[in-house]
Enzyme design. Structure first.
Site, PDB file in Angstrom:
ATOM      1  N   HIS A   1      36.442  54.822  86.646  1.00 39.89           N
ATOM      2  CA  HIS A   1      35.945  55.518  87.838  1.00 39.89           C
ATOM      3  C   HIS A   1      36.992  56.401  88.518  1.00 39.89           C
ATOM      4  O   HIS A   1      37.091  56.445  89.740  1.00 39.89           O
ATOM      5  CB  HIS A   1      35.394  54.519  88.833  1.00 39.89           C
ATOM      6  CG  HIS A   1      34.111  53.861  88.415  1.00 39.89           C
ATOM      7  ND1 HIS A   1      33.132  54.522  87.711  1.00 39.89           N
ATOM      8  CD2 HIS A   1      33.645  52.591  88.613  1.00 39.89           C
ATOM      9  CE1 HIS A   1      32.119  53.691  87.491  1.00 39.89           C
ATOM     10  NE2 HIS A   1      32.412  52.522  88.022  1.00 39.89           N
TER      11      HIS A   1
ATOM     12  N   GLN B   1      23.865  54.171  83.493  1.00 43.47           N
ATOM     13  CA  GLN B   1      24.480  52.848  83.482  1.00 43.47           C
ATOM     14  C   GLN B   1      23.648  51.936  84.379  1.00 43.47           C
ATOM     15  O   GLN B   1      23.561  52.146  85.586  1.00 43.47           O
ATOM     16  CB  GLN B   1      25.924  52.905  83.998  1.00 43.47           C
ATOM     17  CG  GLN B   1      26.702  51.606  83.829  1.00 43.47           C
ATOM     18  CD  GLN B   1      27.409  51.514  82.488  1.00 43.47           C
ATOM     19  OE1 GLN B   1      27.334  52.442  81.673  1.00 43.47           O
ATOM     20  NE2 GLN B   1      28.102  50.419  82.241  1.00 43.47           N
TER      21      GLN B   1
ATOM     22  N   ASN C   1      32.973  55.708  85.152  1.00 37.96           N
ATOM     23  CA  ASN C   1      32.958  54.725  84.066  1.00 37.96           C
ATOM     24  C   ASN C   1      34.308  54.695  83.346  1.00 37.96           C
ATOM     25  O   ASN C   1      35.327  55.095  83.909  1.00 37.96           O
ATOM     26  CB  ASN C   1      31.782  54.962  83.114  1.00 37.96           C
ATOM     27  CG  ASN C   1      31.150  53.646  82.664  1.00 37.96           C
ATOM     28  OD1 ASN C   1      31.826  52.783  82.126  1.00 37.96           O
ATOM     29  ND2 ASN C   1      29.864  53.507  82.900  1.00 37.96           N
ATOM     30  N   ARG C   2      34.320  54.242  82.082  1.00 40.75           N
ATOM     31  CA  ARG C   2      35.563  53.856  81.425  1.00 40.75           C
ATOM     32  C   ARG C   2      36.042  54.868  80.388  1.00 40.75           C
ATOM     33  O   ARG C   2      35.245  55.490  79.690  1.00 40.75           O
ATOM     34  CB  ARG C   2      35.397  52.480  80.762  1.00 40.75           C
ATOM     35  CG  ARG C   2      35.186  51.364  81.768  1.00 40.75           C
ATOM     36  CD  ARG C   2      34.745  50.067  81.083  1.00 40.75           C
ATOM     37  NE  ARG C   2      34.657  48.986  82.046  1.00 40.75           N
ATOM     38  CZ  ARG C   2      33.579  48.730  82.794  1.00 40.75           C
ATOM     39  NH1 ARG C   2      32.505  49.493  82.687  1.00 40.75           N
ATOM     40  NH2 ARG C   2      33.575  47.717  83.640  1.00 40.75           N
TER      41      ARG C   2
ATOM     42  N   HIS D   1      27.434  55.622  92.872  1.00 36.97           N
ATOM     43  CA  HIS D   1      27.549  54.198  92.541  1.00 36.97           C
ATOM     44  C   HIS D   1      26.888  53.325  93.616  1.00 36.97           C
ATOM     45  O   HIS D   1      27.442  52.326  94.050  1.00 36.97           O
ATOM     46  CB  HIS D   1      29.026  53.829  92.392  1.00 36.97           C
ATOM     47  CG  HIS D   1      29.286  52.625  91.546  1.00 36.97           C
ATOM     48  ND1 HIS D   1      28.935  51.345  91.941  1.00 36.97           N
ATOM     49  CD2 HIS D   1      29.865  52.502  90.317  1.00 36.97           C
ATOM     50  CE1 HIS D   1      29.310  50.494  91.012  1.00 36.97           C
ATOM     51  NE2 HIS D   1      29.868  51.162  90.009  1.00 36.97           N
ATOM     52  N   SER D   2      25.690  53.716  94.024  1.00 35.07           N
ATOM     53  CA  SER D   2      24.956  52.900  95.003  1.00 35.07           C
ATOM     54  C   SER D   2      24.386  51.650  94.345  1.00 35.07           C
ATOM     55  O   SER D   2      23.916  51.685  93.202  1.00 35.07           O
ATOM     56  CB  SER D   2      23.817  53.704  95.628  1.00 35.07           C
ATOM     57  OG  SER D   2      24.320  54.669  96.519  1.00 35.07           O
ATOM     58  N   TYR D   3      24.438  50.550  95.104  1.00 31.55           N
ATOM     59  CA  TYR D   3      23.800  49.305  94.709  1.00 31.55           C
ATOM     60  C   TYR D   3      22.476  49.192  95.464  1.00 31.55           C
ATOM     61  O   TYR D   3      22.451  49.229  96.697  1.00 31.55           O
ATOM     62  CB  TYR D   3      24.660  48.098  95.083  1.00 31.55           C
ATOM     63  CG  TYR D   3      25.962  47.952  94.327  1.00 31.55           C
ATOM     64  CD1 TYR D   3      26.092  47.008  93.305  1.00 31.55           C
ATOM     65  CD2 TYR D   3      27.074  48.721  94.650  1.00 31.55           C
ATOM     66  CE1 TYR D   3      27.298  46.833  92.636  1.00 31.55           C
ATOM     67  CE2 TYR D   3      28.280  48.563  93.983  1.00 31.55           C
ATOM     68  CZ  TYR D   3      28.385  47.616  92.980  1.00 31.55           C
ATOM     69  OH  TYR D   3      29.581  47.455  92.331  1.00 31.55           O
TER      70      TYR D   3
ATOM     71  N   ASP E   1      25.613  45.683  82.096  1.00 32.62           N
ATOM     72  CA  ASP E   1      26.600  46.672  82.528  1.00 32.62           C
ATOM     73  C   ASP E   1      26.815  47.623  81.362  1.00 32.62           C
ATOM     74  O   ASP E   1      27.891  47.677  80.771  1.00 32.62           O
ATOM     75  CB  ASP E   1      27.907  45.996  82.952  1.00 32.62           C
ATOM     76  CG  ASP E   1      28.880  46.969  83.607  1.00 32.62           C
ATOM     77  OD1 ASP E   1      28.471  48.105  83.914  1.00 32.62           O
ATOM     78  OD2 ASP E   1      30.050  46.603  83.812  1.00 32.62           O
TER      79      ASP E   1
ATOM     80  N   GLU F   1      23.474  54.338  87.516  1.00 31.86           N
ATOM     81  CA  GLU F   1      24.502  55.371  87.548  1.00 31.86           C
ATOM     82  C   GLU F   1      24.198  56.422  86.483  1.00 31.86           C
ATOM     83  O   GLU F   1      24.501  56.230  85.311  1.00 31.86           O
ATOM     84  CB  GLU F   1      25.881  54.747  87.309  1.00 31.86           C
ATOM     85  CG  GLU F   1      26.252  53.650  88.293  1.00 31.86           C
ATOM     86  CD  GLU F   1      27.370  52.776  87.761  1.00 31.86           C
ATOM     87  OE1 GLU F   1      28.471  53.308  87.507  1.00 31.86           O
ATOM     88  OE2 GLU F   1      27.137  51.558  87.585  1.00 31.86           O
TER      89      GLU F   1
END
Length: 344
Positions: free
Chosen positions: A101, A281, A75-76, A171-173, A243, A309
């Site tokens: 990331h 997340q 993340n940020r 970070h799987s979708y 998000d 996440e």
């Protein structure tokens, strides 16, 4: 659990990338790559529920962190810098003015060493002191284990020779109707959280902890993912959808508990997420663009997958009231996330 290894491909620089197929007694299969510690496939009841790619060219071409372990700091981080022990560390600004990331070449782009253990696949990566601006040499291990109840355990541990900061996630979708389905229509989500961290226009937490009550951020009961995603609500406008970091209830610093669920009526597949992390997340793939073709030439367009996440809070270095992300010299970090699938 049976584990089989095969060559997946090569990077542009000629490094070999291997795939490991984890298969349980029910026939459920998870495929893990040594590139980025990626979860490339997760096949349950004949349905592959995670987005991914068939070759290394596609993985290196995409920039959406698909299936990868993100680190050192997922993340940020605002302004691309943080202060630790009175010293300022400057990181790559790869998301506007922010660090995202792990930087330009984060853990998602590294080749991990792999060992097959008795009941797990262990991936290891050593990040040298100063890599992407972070202090200390960090040794990280990620273990994937698929049990016979169709639960994929992801266990993280790390140790560093200097004080540093750390935030690891997968970070799987997911698309519970199948990775190639192309839409999240008919899929619903529940998040066990009364609060979330409010974002600014750059999807960076402001430090404000906000109640989900009476907002489109309230997923304490199941709601269709797309039901409220385009409402006139400033937080959704900032992220072009969801998000955000939800503050998972009942955090005590170490107990794995239920954090989120998702369900697809069409396939009947139900996902439960368990974690010991303080946050999660929920991201609805708002910036997927279909530029790189997915598995079986699938088009991964906007909102064709969602992420859960599990994490520490984004921008945690800026706010003393957020749970600490500091990993002290010589202390071991341990964490566990479980993705559990069942048919309903």
């Amino acid at each position: 659990m049976d584990i089989k290894k095969h060559l997946f491909g090569q990077t542009k620089t000629g490094e070999a990338v291997f795939a490991f197929d984890l298969t349980n007694k029910a026939g459920t299969k998870a495929t893990i790559l040594t590139y980025g510690a990626v979860l490339q496939r997760f096949v349950f009841d004949g349905c592959d529920v995670v987005l991914g790619y068939d070759n290394m060219g596609a993985y290196e071409a995409q920039d959406k962190y698909v299936g990868a372990v993100a680190g050192r700091f997922a993340n940020r981080i605002g302004g691309g810098s943080f202060v630790l022990n009175g010293e300022t560390y400057t990181l790559c600004r790869n998301n506007g003015e922010n660090h995202l990331h792990g930087g330009a070449v984060g853990f998602d782009k590294k080749i991990w060493a792999a060992d097959i253990e008795e009941d797990a696949l262990c991936l290891r990566y050593t990040s040298p002191n100063g890599e992407e601006g972070y202090p200390g040499t960090l040794c990280t291990e990620v273990r994937y284990r698929l049990d016979d109840e169709n639960r994929l355990h992801i266990e993280y541990q790390a140790v560093c020779d200097k004080d540093t900061i750390l935030n690891l996630t997968n970070h799987s979708y997911f698309n519970l109707n199948g990775h190639q389905n192309g839409s999240l229509e008919g899929q619903e989500v529940r998040i066990f959280a009364d609060f979330y961290t409010e974002n600014d226009a750059n999807s960076l937490p402001t430090g404000v902890i906000a109640s989900v009550a009476d907002t489109p951020m309230d997923f304490r009961d199941f709601h269709p993912i797309l039901e409220r995603i385009d409402q006139d609500f400033i937080q959704l406008q900032y992220g072009s959808g969801y998000d955000h970091n939800w503050i998972c209830n009942a955090y005590d610093g170490g107990t794995v508990r239920k954090c989120a669920e998702a369900f697809a009526e069409q396939s009947g597949i139900h996902l439960t997420v368990y974690s010991d992390r303080p946050g999660i997340q929920f991201y609805t793939g708002n910036f997927l663009d279909g530029v790189v073709k997915g598995k079986q030439k699938a088009n991964y367009e906007k909102r064709s997958g969602f992420c859960f996440e599990t994490q520490s809070f984004p921008n945690a270095t800026a706010y003393g009231h957020f749970p600490s992300v500091v990993l002290k010299q010589g202390e071991w970090f341990h964490s566990c996330t479980i993705f559990a699938l069942e048919k309903r």
